[in-house]
Design an enzyme around this catalytic site. Structure first.
Site, PDB file in Angstrom:
ATOM      1  N   SER A 191      44.896  45.899  -6.026  1.00 13.44           N
ATOM      2  CA  SER A 191      45.641  45.466  -4.858  1.00 13.44           C
ATOM      3  C   SER A 191      46.887  44.689  -5.295  1.00 13.44           C
ATOM      4  CB  SER A 191      44.726  44.631  -3.955  1.00 13.44           C
ATOM      5  OG  SER A 191      45.293  44.429  -2.689  1.00 13.44           O
TER       6      SER A 191
ATOM      7  N   ASP B  67      42.606  54.968   1.181  1.00  7.61           N
ATOM      8  CA  ASP B  67      43.052  53.586   0.989  1.00  7.61           C
ATOM      9  C   ASP B  67      44.483  53.404   1.494  1.00  7.61           C
ATOM     10  OD1 ASP B  67      43.742  51.057   0.106  1.00  7.61           O
ATOM     11  OD2 ASP B  67      43.219  51.418  -1.990  1.00  7.61           O
TER      12      ASP B  67
ATOM     13  N   ASP C 127      38.440  51.685   2.445  1.00  8.52           N
ATOM     14  CA  ASP C 127      38.472  52.433   1.187  1.00  8.52           C
ATOM     15  C   ASP C 127      39.172  51.647   0.078  1.00  8.52           C
ATOM     16  OD1 ASP C 127      37.081  54.567   2.166  1.00  8.52           O
ATOM     17  OD2 ASP C 127      38.824  55.842   2.519  1.00  8.52           O
ATOM     18  N   HIS C 128      39.816  50.555   0.452  1.00  9.08           N
ATOM     19  CA  HIS C 128      40.498  49.712  -0.528  1.00  9.08           C
ATOM     20  C   HIS C 128      39.520  48.827  -1.295  1.00  9.08           C
ATOM     21  CE1 HIS C 128      43.890  47.608  -2.251  1.00  9.08           C
ATOM     22  NE2 HIS C 128      43.514  46.443  -1.752  1.00  9.08           N
TER      23      HIS C 128
END
Length: 373
Positions: free
Chosen positions: A202, A258, A318-319
């Site tokens: 991220s 994501d 989905d991240h």
């Protein structure tokens, strides 16, 4: 956990996503479930059983499933707030393929809520640098804010290159840069000139990108590898080209739908003025029920990889998982690095524990960020 994931999903209301439709290239290929386009020229393969290998092949960081699984475990472990368990490598995420990892330095910037560690993986014969991004009080607000970010900072000494101010500053204008470079210098002096693998998830992946570029310029492009998970875009096309030249051994992992790799938006009709990913993406997704890792083209914006997911299907949940590994903070409520203690108390306690354990670990903690020109 389900409640947390539902809250994260609410960060991307359909009304906001409609505003981003222009960031998607015109449709043309057939779509699979969830709006996937059918892969064409990209190479896809299911989970291989290969041995870890950090050696580059020419100008390409060859994708290796086992290596990637080990690296994602490091990217997950750096989120842990129990620093005592982290330096001893006994935390709940400090096992499996990373067992036996030797932490040499833990770095904490309390003011900016940044955390990283440097250490040696003797099985990979590599120095690992893992960076955690800022732990926001509200991931929903962070995602919404990312939608409107502009490339607003001229990258030093690179004509026409612009980058995201926040990501650039989080590495270059905080404790991270001097502490990481010093730790890597020390590790290479003690353990030999081993390859360096930089990772992050991220925002940590975005910060890791600037770290890898810095280390590649210092130690040589062939000695530095970058593997990130779910990172956002960090600069424009000119910066992406510059980055690819100096850090060719790069893998950007993306997962299913994501949302974060789609942010800040890429506008295909303004390719030189908008954000653009650098290569090379490897897209983890399911094809006919099989988990597939699709090696994408060298453009950084392969329309047949994660960009093929239609905007209304982008997902925040989905991240939070990559390669089956949970890769999220162990406490989302606030920045809990110091657990209510001052930076000075934390450093004293950790130093005492390290001396007692007989391990040699540097602890670099600052209550205020260190400004670097």
């Amino acid at each position: 956990m389900d409640r947390r994931r539902r809250a994260v999903e609410s960060a991307v209301p359909a009304a906001v996503m409609v505003l981003l439709l222009l960031s998607i290239a015109p449709a043309g290929a057939a779509r699979r479930d969830w709006g996937f386009r059918s892969p064409s020229s990209s190479v896809g393969f299911t989970e291989p059983n290969t041995k870890p290998d950090v050696k580059n092949n020419g100008q390409t960081f060859v994708f290796n499933y086992t290596l990637a699984k080990a690296i994602v475990e490091y990217a997950s472990a750096v989120y842990m707030t129990d620093l005592t368990a982290l330096y001893a490598w006994t935390c709940s995420r400090c096992n499996d393929l990373t067992r036996g990892f030797e932490v040499t330095c833990i770095i904490v910037d309390v003011q900016n809520c940044l955390q990283a560690f440097v250490g040696v993986d003797h099985k990979l014969n590599a120095i690992i640098v893992a960076i955690r991004g800022t732990q926001e009080n509200s991931i929903q607000n962070w995602i919404k804010d990312m939608i409107w970010k502009q490339v607003n900072l001229n990258y030093p000494n690179v004509p026409n290159a612009k980058v995201h101010t926040g990501f650039y500053s989080s590495y270059n204008n905080t404790l991270l840069r001097p502490a990481i470079t010093n730790a890597v210098h020390k590790a290479r002096k003690l353990h030999g000139a081993r390859d360096i693998i930089v990772t992050g998830h991220s925002m940590g992946g975005a910060i890791a990108s600037f770290c890898a570029l810095d280390l590649a310029i210092r130690f040589g492009s062939n000695n530095v590898h970058l593997m990130t998970f779910g990172q956002p875009r960090v600069g424009n096309a000119a910066f992406a080209s510059y980055f690819a030249k100096y850090v060719p051994n790069t893998i950007r992992m993306t997962h299913e739908r994501d949302i974060v790799p789609h942010l800040p938006p890429y506008f295909f009709f303004l390719p030189q003025l908008t954000y653009r990913h650098f290569p090379r993406e490897v897209w983890e997704h399911e094809v006919d029920g099989n988990r597939t890792f699709q090696v994408c083209d060298g453009s950084g914006e392969d329309p047949n990889c994660c960009r093929s997911v239609f905007v209304l299907f982008w997902s925040a949940s989905d991240h939070l998982t990559y390669m089956g590994v949970k890769i999220e903070a162990d406490d989302w409520s606030t920045c809990r690095i110091v657990l209510g203690r001052s930076a000075e108390q934390l450093q004293m306690n950790l130093a005492s524990n390290i001396v007692t354990s007989g391990r040699s670990v540097d602890v670099v903690i600052a209550g205020n960020s260190v400004q670097v020109d």
